[in-house]
Scaffold this active site. Structure first.
Site, PDB file in Angstrom:
ATOM      1  CB  SER A   1     -42.485  27.194  24.603  1.00 27.75           C
ATOM      2  OG  SER A   1     -41.402  27.109  23.719  1.00 27.75           O
TER       3      SER A   1
ATOM      4  CE1 TYR B   1     -46.472  28.886  20.472  1.00 31.91           C
ATOM      5  CE2 TYR B   1     -44.202  29.246  20.780  1.00 31.91           C
ATOM      6  CZ  TYR B   1     -45.329  28.521  20.929  1.00 31.91           C
ATOM      7  OH  TYR B   1     -45.399  27.284  21.622  1.00 31.91           O
TER       8      TYR B   1
ATOM      9  CE  LYS C   1     -47.381  28.279  24.172  1.00 30.71           C
ATOM     10  NZ  LYS C   1     -48.346  27.444  24.416  1.00 30.71           N
TER      11      LYS C   1
HETATM   12  P1  NAD Z   1     -50.468  21.365  17.521  1.00 28.72           P
HETATM   13  O1  NAD Z   1     -50.999  22.339  16.435  1.00 28.72           O
HETATM   14  O2  NAD Z   1     -50.237  19.846  16.586  1.00 28.72           O
HETATM   15  O3  NAD Z   1     -51.486  21.110  18.431  1.00 28.72           O
HETATM   16  C1  NAD Z   1     -52.426  22.088  19.010  1.00 28.72           C
HETATM   17  C2  NAD Z   1     -54.073  21.586  18.818  1.00 28.72           C
HETATM   18  O4  NAD Z   1     -54.551  22.816  19.495  1.00 28.72           O
HETATM   19  C3  NAD Z   1     -54.328  21.599  17.374  1.00 28.72           C
HETATM   20  O5  NAD Z   1     -54.953  20.229  17.339  1.00 28.72           O
HETATM   21  C4  NAD Z   1     -55.305  22.663  17.143  1.00 28.72           C
HETATM   22  O6  NAD Z   1     -56.440  22.274  16.238  1.00 28.72           O
HETATM   23  C5  NAD Z   1     -55.908  22.946  18.565  1.00 28.72           C
HETATM   24  N1  NAD Z   1     -56.127  24.331  18.644  1.00 28.72           N
HETATM   25  C6  NAD Z   1     -55.704  25.483  18.643  1.00 28.72           C
HETATM   26  N2  NAD Z   1     -56.477  26.545  18.755  1.00 28.72           N
HETATM   27  C7  NAD Z   1     -57.522  26.147  19.257  1.00 28.72           C
HETATM   28  C8  NAD Z   1     -58.794  26.539  19.735  1.00 28.72           C
HETATM   29  N3  NAD Z   1     -58.703  27.971  19.674  1.00 28.72           N
HETATM   30  N4  NAD Z   1     -59.706  26.066  20.049  1.00 28.72           N
HETATM   31  C9  NAD Z   1     -59.628  24.576  20.182  1.00 28.72           C
HETATM   32  N5  NAD Z   1     -58.446  23.836  19.679  1.00 28.72           N
HETATM   33  C10 NAD Z   1     -57.455  24.736  19.193  1.00 28.72           C
HETATM   34  O7  NAD Z   1     -49.441  21.605  18.370  1.00 28.72           O
HETATM   35  P2  NAD Z   1     -48.429  20.795  19.428  1.00 28.72           P
HETATM   36  O8  NAD Z   1     -46.957  20.993  18.781  1.00 28.72           O
HETATM   37  O9  NAD Z   1     -49.072  19.540  19.742  1.00 28.72           O
HETATM   38  O10 NAD Z   1     -48.194  21.996  20.711  1.00 28.72           O
HETATM   39  C11 NAD Z   1     -49.244  21.566  21.623  1.00 28.72           C
HETATM   40  C12 NAD Z   1     -48.832  22.628  22.878  1.00 28.72           C
HETATM   41  O11 NAD Z   1     -47.357  22.670  23.126  1.00 28.72           O
HETATM   42  C13 NAD Z   1     -49.161  23.986  22.113  1.00 28.72           C
HETATM   43  O12 NAD Z   1     -49.412  25.001  23.438  1.00 28.72           O
HETATM   44  C14 NAD Z   1     -47.738  24.716  21.787  1.00 28.72           C
HETATM   45  O13 NAD Z   1     -47.444  25.988  22.078  1.00 28.72           O
HETATM   46  C15 NAD Z   1     -46.924  24.086  22.866  1.00 28.72           C
HETATM   47  N6  NAD Z   1     -45.176  23.680  22.496  1.00 28.72           N
HETATM   48  C16 NAD Z   1     -45.254  22.921  21.398  1.00 28.72           C
HETATM   49  C17 NAD Z   1     -43.809  22.714  21.020  1.00 28.72           C
HETATM   50  C18 NAD Z   1     -43.466  22.025  19.593  1.00 28.72           C
HETATM   51  O14 NAD Z   1     -42.378  22.268  19.298  1.00 28.72           O
HETATM   52  N7  NAD Z   1     -44.340  21.286  19.241  1.00 28.72           N
HETATM   53  C19 NAD Z   1     -42.764  23.397  21.777  1.00 28.72           C
HETATM   54  C20 NAD Z   1     -43.023  23.871  22.918  1.00 28.72           C
HETATM   55  C21 NAD Z   1     -44.515  24.218  23.626  1.00 28.72           C
HETATM   56  C1  WQD Z   2     -34.056  23.566  15.234  1.00 34.52           C
HETATM   57  C2  WQD Z   2     -33.032  23.928  14.744  1.00 34.52           C
HETATM   58  C3  WQD Z   2     -32.787  25.735  13.471  1.00 34.52           C
HETATM   59  C4  WQD Z   2     -35.296  23.758  10.215  1.00 34.52           C
HETATM   60  C5  WQD Z   2     -39.082  26.067  17.544  1.00 34.52           C
HETATM   61  C6  WQD Z   2     -39.550  27.298  18.309  1.00 34.52           C
HETATM   62  C7  WQD Z   2     -39.957  27.168  19.708  1.00 34.52           C
HETATM   63  C8  WQD Z   2     -40.425  25.852  20.222  1.00 34.52           C
HETATM   64  C9  WQD Z   2     -39.834  24.764  19.412  1.00 34.52           C
HETATM   65  C10 WQD Z   2     -42.840  26.094  20.727  1.00 34.52           C
HETATM   66  C11 WQD Z   2     -32.815  25.491  14.570  1.00 34.52           C
HETATM   67  C12 WQD Z   2     -32.702  24.313  12.681  1.00 34.52           C
HETATM   68  C13 WQD Z   2     -34.498  24.317  11.675  1.00 34.52           C
HETATM   69  C14 WQD Z   2     -34.732  23.865   8.984  1.00 34.52           C
HETATM   70  C15 WQD Z   2     -32.416  24.076  10.206  1.00 34.52           C
HETATM   71  N1  WQD Z   2     -41.690  25.730  19.711  1.00 34.52           N
HETATM   72  N2  WQD Z   2     -33.240  24.493  11.450  1.00 34.52           N
HETATM   73  N3  WQD Z   2     -33.129  23.811   9.051  1.00 34.52           N
HETATM   74  O1  WQD Z   2     -36.534  27.095  16.282  1.00 34.52           O
HETATM   75  O2  WQD Z   2     -35.376  25.415  18.292  1.00 34.52           O
HETATM   76  O3  WQD Z   2     -37.785  25.826  18.051  1.00 34.52           O
HETATM   77  O4  WQD Z   2     -39.828  24.718  18.004  1.00 34.52           O
HETATM   78  O5  WQD Z   2     -42.819  26.558  21.694  1.00 34.52           O
HETATM   79  O6  WQD Z   2     -40.585  28.132  20.273  1.00 34.52           O
HETATM   80  O7  WQD Z   2     -39.014  28.501  17.939  1.00 34.52           O
HETATM   81  O8  WQD Z   2     -36.819  24.409  16.381  1.00 34.52           O
HETATM   82  O9  WQD Z   2     -37.046  22.849  14.866  1.00 34.52           O
HETATM   83  O10 WQD Z   2     -37.570  25.122  14.036  1.00 34.52           O
HETATM   84  O11 WQD Z   2     -35.027  24.150  14.639  1.00 34.52           O
HETATM   85  O12 WQD Z   2     -31.098  24.284  10.034  1.00 34.52           O
HETATM   86  O13 WQD Z   2     -35.041  23.704   7.810  1.00 34.52           O
HETATM   87  O14 WQD Z   2     -32.791  23.447  13.388  1.00 34.52           O
HETATM   88  O15 WQD Z   2     -32.189  26.888  12.905  1.00 34.52           O
HETATM   89  O16 WQD Z   2     -31.126  25.583  14.960  1.00 34.52           O
HETATM   90  P1  WQD Z   2     -36.716  25.841  17.294  1.00 34.52           P
HETATM   91  P2  WQD Z   2     -36.736  24.092  15.005  1.00 34.52           P
END
Ligand code: NAD
Ligand code: WQD
Length: 349
Positions: free
Chosen positions: A126, A151, A155
C-alpha cells in the site's frame, strides 16, 4: 494451464483479479475465510468469465490448513496474496488482531510455498508505507515513514518478512505492489466493493450517500495546502489494478523480474482532490451530492500520488481508465447491488 493461488480472492481487489486471471487463461484456486466477503462472489466470477474458480474456505491464520491447500494443489505456480484485514481505524482499536491476521497469514503462505516449491509471490502492499511523502509524485525509492496505524505497520513488516525470507531462499521471487487508492467496480456490475457497515473510504461513502443510505458526505478538511483546500489522492480503477497483477504474474513465471524482489507503485500518476471527486461524480451521474465540510480526519495525509514511471516502463503496465468512467462503474455497482439486495440473487438474473 498454469494455476495461481489467490488468497483473499472473494474480496474487492481479489475478485477483480480472479476475473482478469481467468480471462488471461490462468487456472485459479481461491482461498478466503470470508471474514470480509461473501462466497456468492464465486458465482459472480463464474457469471462474468464462464469459468468457476476453485474455492477453499480456509483461514490463513491456521497453519496446518494453509499448508494443506498447497499439498492439495501441487500444480500451484504462483501466489497472489491479498488476504488481510485492511481498516486503518479498526486496526488502532484491535492491533493484535491485525498483527496476527496479516502477519501470520503471510508466514503460513510462505511456509506453504517453501514446502511445495512454489517460487513466486505477488503481495498486496500500500502507498500507506510512504506516509506523508516529502516529494511528489512518490517513487518507489521514497523513504518508508513510520506507520501511523497498526494496519500500515503490517504492510511494512510483511514487506520486510519477504525480503528476509529471500535471503536463505533466493529462488523465491517477490513482486510487492503498492496500491494507491483503488476505486470502482467491474463494468458488468456483478462484482464491486462491499464495505461492511459505514464505509471509511471516500467513493463508497459517496455512492451510498447518492443512493440514500447515508444522509450526507462529510468532507474531511478544506484547509489543506492544495489548490481547492481538500486532500489529494491517486484514485486507481480496480480493473486496471487487477490487470497489473496478471502482468506481474506473467513477469514472475516468465522470469523477467530482475532482482528477485521488486516493488512497483500502482496508481494513475494523477492526484485528484476530494472536491474534484465529488464534482466528477455529480457530472457523470447528473445528480447533486449532499455534503458538508468538517474538520480534518486524524491521520490523513495532505496529498499523495504515484510516480508510475517504473510500473509503466519496467512492468509494462499503465492505468487506462479515467476518473469519470471509474466513478460511473462505482455508481452502477451501488445501484445494481442495492436493487438486487443480495449477491446471491444477482447471479440468477
Ligand atoms: P477485502 O477485505 O475486500 O479483501 C480481503 C479478503 O481477504 C477478504 O475477502 C477477507 O475475507 C480475506 N481474508 C482476510 N483475512 C483472512 C484470513 N486470515 N484468511 C483467509 N482470508 C482472509 O480487501 P481489498 O480491498 O480487496 O484488499 C486486498 C488487499 O489489498 C489487502 O491486503 C489490502 O490490505 C490491500 N490494499 C487495499 C487497498 C484498498 O484501498 N482497498 C489499498 C492498498 C492495499
Ligand atoms: C480519501 C480521501 C479523506 C471519506 C485509505 C487507507 C490507505 C489505503 C487506501 C489500504 C481522504 C477523504 C474520505 C469521507 C472524506 N488502504 N474522505 N470523507 O485515507 O487515502 O487511504 O485507503 O492500504 O492505507 O488509509 O482513502 O478513501 O479513506 O480517503 O472527505 O467520508 O477522502 O479524508 O482525503 P485514504 P479514503
Amino acid at each position: 494451464m498454469k494455476t495461481i493461488l489467490v488468497t483473499g480472492g472473494t474480496g474487492y481487489i481479489g475478485s477483480h483479479t480472479v476475473v482478469e486471471l481467468q480471462e488471461a487463461g490462468f487456472n485459479v484456486v481461491v482461498v478466503d475465510n470470508l471474514s470480509n466477503s461473501h462466497v456468492e462472489v464465486i458465482d459472480q466470477i463464474e457469471a462474468i468469465t464462464g469459468t468457476r474458480p476453485e474455492f477453499e474456505k480456509v483461514d490463513l491464520r491456521d497453519r496446518e490448513a494453509t499448508l494443506e491447500v498447497f499439498t492439495r494443489h501441487p500444480d500451484i505456480r504462483a501466489v497472489i496474496h491479498f488476504a488481510a484485514l485492511k481498516a486503518v481505524g479498526e486496526s488502532v482499536n484491535i492491533p493484535l488482531d491485525y498483527y496476527k491476521n496479516n502477519i501470520d497469514s503471510l508466514i503460513h503462505v510462505l511456509e506453504g510455498m517453501k514446502l511445495s516449491q512454489v517460487h513466486h509471490i505477488v503481495f498486496s502492499s500500500s502507498c500507506t508505507v510512504y506516509g506523508e511523502p516529502d516529494v511528489l509524485p512518490v517513487t518507489e525509492h521514497a523513504p518508508i515513514k513510520k506507520a501511523n496505524s497498526p494496519y500500515g505497520n503490517t504492510k511494512q513488516i510483511c514487506e520486510e518478512i519477504m525480503a528476509d525470507f529471500r535471503i536463505p531462499n533466493p529462488d523465491i521471487n517477490v513482486i510487492s505492489l503498492r496500491y494507491f487508492n483503488p476505486i470502482g467496480a467491474h463494468e458488468s456490475a456483478l462484482i464491486g466493493e462491499l464495505p461492511i457497515g459505514i464505509p471509511n473510504n471516500l467513493v463508497p461513502f459517496i455512492t451510498q450517500t447518492a443512493i440514500g443510505i447515508r444522509d450526507e458526505l462529510k468532507v474531511f478538511g478544506d484547509d489543506y495546502n492544495t489548490p481547492d483546500g481538500s486532500a489529494i489522492r491517486d484514485y486507481i480503477n480496480v480493473v486496471d489494478l487487477a490487470r497489473a497483477h496478471v502482468v506481474a504474474i506473467e513477469r514472475l513465471i516468465g522470469k523477467k523480474n530482475k532482482s528477485g524482489y521488486e516493488i512497483f507503485n500502482l496508481g494513475t500518476g494523477k492526484g485528484n482532490s476530494v472536491f474534484e471527486v465529488i464534482k466528477t461524480f455529480e457530472k457523470v451521474t447528473k445528480s447533486s451530492l449532499k455534503y458538508k465540510v468538517v474538520g480534518r480526519r486524524e491521520g490523513d495525509v495532505e496529498q499523495v500520488f504515484a510516480d508510475t514511471a517504473f510500473a509503466n516502463e519496467e512492468l509494462g503496465w499503465k492505468a487506462e481508465k479515467s476518473l469519470e468512467e471509474t466513478l460511473l462503474t462505482a455508481w452502477k455497482w451501488e445501484q445494481y447491488y442495492r436493487a438486487e439486495n443480495t449477491p446471491k440473487s444477482r447471479t440468477k438474473k
